[in-house]
Design an enzyme around this catalytic site. Structure first.
Site, PDB file in Angstrom:
ATOM      1  N   ILE B  15       0.832  -1.204   0.000  1.00  0.00           N
ATOM      2  CA  ILE B  15       0.000   0.000   0.000  1.00  0.00           C
ATOM      3  C   ILE B  15       0.869   1.257   0.000  1.00  0.00           C
ATOM      4  CG2 ILE B  15      -1.805   1.281   1.247  1.00  0.00           C
ATOM      5  CD1 ILE B  15      -2.756  -1.399   0.020  1.00  0.00           C
ATOM      6  N   HIS B  52      -7.867 -10.605  -5.999  1.00  0.00           N
ATOM      7  CA  HIS B  52      -9.251 -10.961  -5.688  1.00  0.00           C
ATOM      8  C   HIS B  52     -10.229 -10.249  -6.615  1.00  0.00           C
ATOM      9  CE1 HIS B  52      -8.756 -13.526  -2.233  1.00  0.00           C
ATOM     10  NE2 HIS B  52      -7.825 -12.703  -1.766  1.00  0.00           N
ATOM     11  N   VAL B 173       9.812   5.050  12.488  1.00  0.00           N
ATOM     12  CA  VAL B 173       9.280   6.321  12.986  1.00  0.00           C
ATOM     13  C   VAL B 173       9.111   6.232  14.500  1.00  0.00           C
ATOM     14  CG1 VAL B 173       7.290   7.880  12.966  1.00  0.00           C
ATOM     15  CG2 VAL B 173       8.172   6.916  10.819  1.00  0.00           C
ATOM     16  N   ARG B 313      -2.026 -10.805   9.584  1.00  0.00           N
ATOM     17  CA  ARG B 313      -3.073  -9.921   9.090  1.00  0.00           C
ATOM     18  C   ARG B 313      -3.270  -8.747  10.044  1.00  0.00           C
ATOM     19  NH1 ARG B 313      -4.856 -15.093   9.086  1.00  0.00           N
ATOM     20  NH2 ARG B 313      -5.531 -16.073   7.146  1.00  0.00           N
ATOM     21  N   CYS B 409      18.317 -24.799  -8.906  1.00  0.00           N
ATOM     22  CA  CYS B 409      16.918 -25.246  -8.864  1.00  0.00           C
ATOM     23  C   CYS B 409      16.030 -24.303  -9.662  1.00  0.00           C
ATOM     24  CB  CYS B 409      16.417 -25.302  -7.423  1.00  0.00           C
ATOM     25  SG  CYS B 409      17.364 -26.398  -6.370  1.00  0.00           S
ATOM     26  N   CYS B 444      16.094 -26.796  -3.149  1.00  0.00           N
ATOM     27  CA  CYS B 444      17.230 -27.066  -2.247  1.00  0.00           C
ATOM     28  C   CYS B 444      17.429 -25.919  -1.266  1.00  0.00           C
ATOM     29  CB  CYS B 444      18.500 -27.385  -3.022  1.00  0.00           C
ATOM     30  SG  CYS B 444      19.568 -25.993  -3.399  1.00  0.00           S
TER      31      CYS B 444
END
Lengths: 411, 493
Positions: B15, B52, B173, B313, B409, B444
């Site tokens: 954001i 979404h 901050v 969250r 990999c 790996c």
């Protein structure tokens, strides 16, 4: 795209790849190519500075670099072409390779291919150790590289999870460098490394080995601050109340090796779930005609001498294949029975052949029994068997004559 | 004054980075402050990476409106910064009659929110689309997609930087005060002055608001854990696979998320926790995720996990609350010039372009913003490992170091590692390299390439042993050189 045609392409320049190349060259193949992703020949042995290599082949205890240097020197003397810092991106069942390096992409057609890519280490993610994700968690082989090749010291107080050989070797190495190793923790009821390593690396240095224990938590926001270990039952479930926190700044994982078979799978080579490597016959040829496999990409070996022996055969047979001298003989399947964890080869002609296997559990006074259906073809007695050690059994042509499907088991 | 800004953004998650970048289109002096050693240090890197559609949020909520709007904007948004987006679509699957009812409800809500293309499909159709998934029927959501959340956030930050935004990392901050018509914002060693202050501090948005005496909202951290599947199982699913959401659970339910790189994610769990920075994984959650994945998948591969991780969250409603809560996006009614972006949890990533525009609109409603003559966009192609043979060959022609594969990999090249190290924000950590190049993220987990990357840091960038860190300065990989410890022993004895 740079195009190239070779008789034999060898993927990987560790002990397996170098031995295969030497043997193919000795068999009269000149148009060989060793392809190696690292900037040096020799693979992992370069970082294995401890001694104990070569006891079988040379009857002397060499360090890893000493052992592999003999092969590097021979490859150079024989003038075998090598591509370093070159990564095989693709391989197919027609033995066509795509290789990437700083010159560009190379398309290589090979009459035969030897797979000798080695193996990689299992990770924290695979065994799902919960907790924080700070710095200070290393795979044992990775730590070995940092310490022995780059001369970085990875920690002051190091808990080691897993008693595989690299874990044991690293326990000693860390102590020699001045670090403290409070314990090596092993989930199994027995040490999963070789006895000599347990004695020389742990017992001689007074490092405790905690069997039937595992790491259940890692703490530390930036750097590891502690790990919690606990005892487990037969199902590897944590026994409540046995949790114990150990202050440390590093966790080393030595929790198993996995053959690096991404290319083999890409070429649709038939794999053995038990070994994690290709299914091969007595010539070390895979299900793809002309593609051979040897060393730790085929199955994880205990000592490098056996890798070398396999690879000599694989290289020689690749050469014979190129010369169209590899005699096609009918094969029968040879299967693992009770007590055997895995075995190669999985298919054999009814000729003299060496088979390699590991047992599932340690035991004393055991017989390895070779059967054709219900009929016992051969039985060999061992005073002691243990999962860390590979068992080699010679089958003679006359012992297996007429067999339909051989099963190998322990009793 | 050097540290005098028109707008200052606190927090460089998706954001904050989207807002800073949106503001950089205009003739404004913008600063972006981040407490961590790199952008994308919190929830923005540890989520599902799902675009979404807007079927979950209550009609007329900010979440619903901004998610649908964000979804619309997302194609252009990602194109402008050279980040790949794949609208692979989502199936919300029902495995019981009760769940079928839930699908009907979701469809209704989605329609009301303006989500297009929703379609209930029967068992046959599900089987055709997803042969490995157990379901009686499903709701097909075609506008849902996947994006790499860290690639997106890093690209937004770097593009903001390219357009003049000053980015301050390791810059927590510590104090904010409102003066007559500006704010003083302090970190450990500097004071910044700004006319507009945007609070996008994620989990710490309440801490920042509190500094200005605003105590209306409190953050309730809710952790979500994930398991990552080996990419050789990428064929298991083709769409995002979700259960119907369970009200009051804290999340949308454990789902299966394909990723751009082929690893399927299983998660997230939902667990309210005490500490905001507690991103530990737990055995309980991992075991649960494993079981829940088995509820979807007819065959769950064994030993196929390569990693686990957790994110937290930022919820404005406590545990047990039935309502899902809404985003708070507003200029504070009492503190003029203070724009709060609070409670931006899912679908925050999807809403990010819309939220960024909304912030600009708030400022525009109060002053005239002059667009810059030139606004730079970015073009970055796919990484080497994902190119076809022709593409790979071409890339090596542009620079031979593209031919040297370091991470075996994921086929990450030396050039990609040095590009990551040369990032404009000056981040030189292993995590910074990981999220920019993908090296060490494969099966790996850095078993081979981490040592090669350290070698590059040491030899090409002359970084000392103390400077090689995973994330921040305290997350050092090494304690020194070998023999250092022995040397001390000798001195003592």
């Amino acid at each position: 795209m740079i195009e190239k045609k070779v008789d034999i392409a060898i993927i990987g320049a560790g002990p397996a790849g170098l031995a295969a190349a030497i043997s193919a060259k000795t068999e009269g193949i000149d148009n060989l190519l060793i392809i190696e992703r690292d900037e040096h020949l020799g693979g992992i042995l370069n970082q294995c500075i401890h001694e104990g290599f070569g006891l079988e082949i040379y009857k002397e205890a060499l360090t890893g670099p000493e052992y592999i240097q003999r092969f590097i020197d021979e490859v150079k003397e024989l003038g075998i072409p090598v591509m370093l810092k070159s990564m095989v991106m693709e391989l197919n069942d027609k033995r066509e390779l795509i290789v990437s390096n700083e010159e560009g992409l190379h398309q290589i057609e090979a009459k035969a291919v030897v797979l000798s890519m080695g193996c990689r280490e299992r990770t924290r993610g695979m065994i799902r150790i919960p907790g924080d994700r700070p710095a200070g968690i290393f795979k044992a082989g990775e730590a070995q590289h940092f310490i022995n090749i780059r001369n970085y010291m990875i920690g002051k107080k190091v808990v080691i999870l897993g008693s595989g050989d690299i874990g044991l070797i690293m326990a000693r190495r860390l102590v020699l460098e001045g670090a403290e190793v409070p314990c090596v923790v092993e989930i199994l009821p027995y040490c999963s490394g070789l006895i000599r390593n347990r004695v020389q690396c742990l017992e001689d240095f007074g490092i405790p080995l905690l069997l039937r224990h595992t790491v259940v938590d890692i703490e530390g926001k930036e750097r590891v601050e502690s790990v919690t270990i606990a005892e487990v039952d037969d199902n590897w479930d944590i026994i409540e109340g046995t949790e114990r926190k150990i202050e440390c700044d590093t966790l080393l994982l030595s929790v198993g090796l996995i053959p690096e078979n991404e290319l083999s799978k890409m070429a649709k080579i038939a794999m053995d779930e038990k070994t994690g490597g290709a299914i091969v016959d007595e010539n070390f040829m895979t299900s793809c005609p002309g593609i051979f496999a040897c060393g730790n990409v085929l199955l994880v070996h205990d000592v490098v001498d056996y890798v070398t022996m396999d690879a000599y055969l694989a290289g020689k047979n690749a050469a014979l294949y190129v010369k169209d001298e590899l005699i096609k003989k009918p094969k029968i399947e040879i299967k693992t029975g009770p007590g055997i964890r895995f075995m190669v080869p999985q298919k054999i002609a009814l000729e003299d052949v060496d088979i390699y296997m590991r047992v599932l559990e340690p035991g004393f006074d055991k017989n390895i029994i070779i059967m054709d259906g219900q009929e016992v073809l051969k039985s060999k007695k061992f005073k002691r068997v243990a999962p860390p050690e590979m068992i080699k059994i010679k089958l003679k042509k006359n012992e297996i004559e007429g067999a339909k499907e051989i099963t190998v088991s322990v009793e | 004054m050097d540290n005098d800004y028109d707008a200052l953004v606190i927090g460089a998650g998706v954001i904050g980075c989207a807002v800073a970048r949106e503001l950089s289109r205009y003739e404004l002096k913008v600063a972006l402050l981040e407490k961590e050693s790199d952008v994308c240090g919190g929830a923005s890197k540890a989520n599902s990476g799902v675009l979404h559609s807007g079927i979950y949020s209550a009609p007329k909520s900010q979440k619903a409106r901004l998610c649908v709007q964000g979804n619309d904007l997302f194609s252009k948004f990602t194109q402008e910064i050279g980040v790949e987006l794949q609208r692979i679509g989502k199936l919300v699957v029902a495995r019981s009659d009760k769940e079928i009812e839930e699908l009907e409800k979701l469809k209704k809500v989605g329609k009301e929110n303006g989500v297009l293309g929703l379609k209930l499909i029967d068992v046959e159709e599900v089987r055709r689309l997803e042969p490995n998934i157990r379901a009686q029927c499903a709701l097909l959501v075609p506008s849902a997609g996947i994006v790499s959340p860290y690639k997106l956030t890093i690209a937004l930050a770097e593009n903001a930087w390219e357009n003049g935004v000053k980015v301050f990392l390791n810059s927590k901050v510590t104090d904010v005060s409102k003066k007559e018509n500006y704010f003083d914002v302090k970190n450990d060693n500097l004071t910044f002055r700004t006319r507009w202050l945007i609070n996008s501090a994620g989990l710490y948005c309440d801490t920042i608001a509190n500094m200005l005496g605003i105590e209306r909202h409190k953050v309730y951290p809710c952790r979500g854990e994930y398991l990552v599947l080996d990419k050789s199982y990428d064929h298991l699913i083709n769409h995002l696979i979700y259960p119907p959401p369970e009200n009051g659970s804290g999340g949308l339910g454990v789902h299966l998320t394909p990723t751009m790189e082929g690893n399927i994610l299983i998660g997230p769990s939902a667990e309210y926790i005490d500490e905001k920075d507690d991103i530990r994984t737990t055995k309980e959650a991992m075991d649960k995720l494993n079981v829940q994945a088995a509820n979807f998948l007819k065959q769950l591969p064994k030993d196929a996990y390569i990693q686990s991780y957790a994110g937290v969250r930022c919820k404005l409603i406590p545990k047990g609350c039935e309502a899902s809560g809404d985003f708070v996006i507003e200029e504070d009614e009492k503190v003029e010039g203070f724009i709060n972006l609070m409670g931006i949890e899912s679908p925050g990533l999807s809403a990010s372009p819309a939220i960024a525009q909304m912030v600009v609109d708030i400022i525009k409603s109060r002053e005239t913003l002059k667009p810059k003559d030139e606004f730079k966009t970015r073009r970055t192609g796919r990484r080497f490992g994902l190119l076809d043979i022709k593409g790979k060959s071409k890339q090596i022609e542009t620079n031979p170091k593209h031919g040297h594969v370091i991470c075996r990999c994921e086929n990450v090249t030396e050039k990609e590692i040095t590009d990551a190290l040369d990032n404009p924000l000056g981040v030189r950590t292993l995590a910074g390299i990981k999220y920019r190049s993908r090296a060490t993220m494969g099966r790996c987990q850095g078993g081979f390439c981490r040592a090669r990357i350290v070698q590059i840091m040491e030899e090409q960038y002359k970084m000392g042993v103390q400077d090689i860190t995973f994330r921040s300065g305290d997350s050092r990989l090494f304690i020194g050189r070998t023999k250092d410890l022995r040397g001390n022993d000798r001195e003592e004895s």
